[in-house]
Design an enzyme around this catalytic site. Structure first.
Site, PDB file in Angstrom:
ATOM      1  N   HIS A 100     -54.118  18.603  40.780  1.00  0.00           N
ATOM      2  CA  HIS A 100     -53.888  18.425  42.225  1.00  0.00           C
ATOM      3  C   HIS A 100     -53.363  19.718  42.866  1.00  0.00           C
ATOM      4  CE1 HIS A 100     -49.578  18.524  41.567  1.00  0.00           C
ATOM      5  NE2 HIS A 100     -49.804  17.799  40.485  1.00  0.00           N
ATOM      6  N   GLU A 205     -49.610  11.367  35.669  1.00  0.00           N
ATOM      7  CA  GLU A 205     -48.816  12.462  35.112  1.00  0.00           C
ATOM      8  C   GLU A 205     -47.905  11.953  33.996  1.00  0.00           C
ATOM      9  OE1 GLU A 205     -48.575  15.208  34.163  1.00  0.00           O
ATOM     10  OE2 GLU A 205     -47.590  16.597  35.537  1.00  0.00           O
TER      11      GLU A 205
END
Ligand SMILES: *[C@@H]1O[C@H](CO)[C@@H](O)[C@H](O)[C@H]1NC(C)=O
Ligand SMILES: *[C@@H]1O[C@H](CO)[C@@H](O)[C@H](O)[C@H]1NC(C)=O
Ligand SMILES: *[C@@H]1O[C@H](CO)[C@@H](O)[C@H](O)[C@H]1NC(C)=O
Ligand SMILES: *[C@@H]1O[C@H](CO)[C@@H](O)[C@H](O)[C@H]1NC(C)=O
Length: 360
Positions: A100, A205
């Site tokens: 990201h 994550e």
């Protein structure tokens, strides 16, 4: 939630234990990122055709028009050939692992410095002016995603690159936004797969006690991108983050293996779906790279790395169902002493392992 309350079924482990394990390996010789001489810290994937090496392939020989094809066209053909020539228990895929763009948690880590960030600030939802609970992209982060967007368009136009057959995205806000800015409004080649990423829990994550690793509930995610599919079994609330314990590398690698097991060998036509996009995070991409035996390669925010992966079912090997336990992280309950590069609390207070943020 305490660690003891996390059952394997909750993690989704029990539900899909296969009768086989998969041996994942990185096939080297195709990308600059695989070579030890390539420095990840200064590497710019947009400057060098995603890192695809300029070379010929064994499969070129069967092409009548090899000279008129681009490197990416011939590479795609080579991967198809690898699949055609291998037996049913072997599959090759090219994973485009995208990190990201910069999120508010990245900006805050830089602002406070890593020791103070880990030791206190990351355990809060924000600081009054910035929010990093399930952090969104900063303006810079949006720009980085648009760099990826423009680069994909350039590769489509100049290299006639085969765009991904399947898209996956972590359920955290910053990856949803990044995938959206990267792939929405591309002028896709004719016949390419539609961009409808599957929101997949296990590509999130590394789960730490930081609030940036806590996702919003399913309804919120659905409202953000109403037309995107969410995988079956995705829970309404985030049942993995607990603010007290976090995954170890071993635990995370088990999760990443399971995520990949849900991408490889999944339908009758899988071998045709060779290019796969996964929009994820630095810690999770590092874990995936460990699982597929790639060398360590840290991505800057917004960067993308393609990896050619060979997967082979080992049908006689029983999957390992032992699960690694998670671990606590000590932190302060007020801003720490910042003159030292460690977690030192004010007034000599001892660091604690209780949750700082409990209500969501
Ligand atoms: C996994 O695959 C690699 C590459 O084909 C091979 O060298 C290795 O021996 C395999 N490992 C197992 C356990 O089969
Ligand atoms: C391959 O060659 C092209 C054109 O000469 C160049 O732009 C590109 O950077 C080269 N790729 C690599 C990985 O060196
Ligand atoms: C909060 O953190 C951001 C960095 O993400 C920083 O720019 C801002 O100045 C901080 N606000 C306060 C009140 O410290
Ligand atoms: C998704 O991307 C499009 C195109 O860049 C943009 O207009 C839109 O605002 C984005 N949506 C969200 C929720 O970020």
């Amino acid at each position: 939630m305490k660690l003891s309350a996390i059952s394997p079924a909750l993690l989704g482990l029990a539900a899909s234990v296969h009768a086989y394990t998969v041996n994942y390996t990185t096939v080297t010789g195709y990308f600059l990122q695989d070579e030890t001489a390539t420095d990840a810290s200064t590497f710019d994937y947009t400057a060098v055709n995603f890192g695809l090496l300029n070379r010929t392939y064994p499969a070129d020989k069967k092409l009548k028009n090899a000279e008129s094809l681009t490197q990416w066209e011939r590479f795609y053909n080579q991967v198809q050939e690898l699949n055609d020539e291998s037996h049913g228990d072997v599959e090759y895929k090219v994973l485009f692992l995208g990190r990201h763009g910069e999120g508010w948690h990245n900006a805050a880590q830089t602002y406070y410095g890593t020791p103070a960030w880990n030791c206190y600030w990351a355990e809060l939802k924000g600081n009054g002016t910035a929010t990093w609970y399930d952090a969104e992209l900063t303006e810079n982060g949006v720009d980085q995603a648009l760099v990826a967007h423009n680069f994909w368009q350039k590769e489509i136009d100049e290299q006639r690159i085969h765009t991904p057959d399947n898209y996956f995205v972590s359920p955290l806000a910053r990856t949803l936004q990044t995938a959206n800015y990267t792939f929405t409004d591309l002028k896709f080649p004719k016949g390419s797969a539609e961009f409808k990423p599957l929101i997949k829990e296990l590509f999130r994550e590394s789960i730490s006690i930081h609030t940036c690793d806590h996702r919003h509930d399913r309804a919120y995610i659905h409202e953000m991108f109403p037309t995107w599919p969410i995988e079956a079994g995705f829970t309404e609330q985030d049942e993995l983050w607990n603010g007290v314990t976090g995954e170890t590398n071993d635990a995370q690698d088990q999760r990443s293996t399971k995520a990949l097991d849900e991408v490889f060998f999944t339908s009758a036509s899988v071998k045709k779906d060779t290019f796969v996009s996964v929009t994820s995070h630095s810690g999770e991409i590092s874990s995936i790279l460990r699982v597929v035996g790639h060398r360590t390669f840290s991505l800057n925010t917004g960067a993308v790395i393609p990896v050619l992966v060979r997967a082979e079912k080992l049908v006689h090997e029983k999957p390992d169902t032992t699960t690694s336990t998670w671990t606590v992280s000590a932190h302060c309950t007020s801003p720490p002493v910042t003159s030292v590069a460690a977690c030192v609390c004010q007034s000599s207070a001892a660091p604690v392992t209780t949750a700082l943020v409990t209500s969501f």
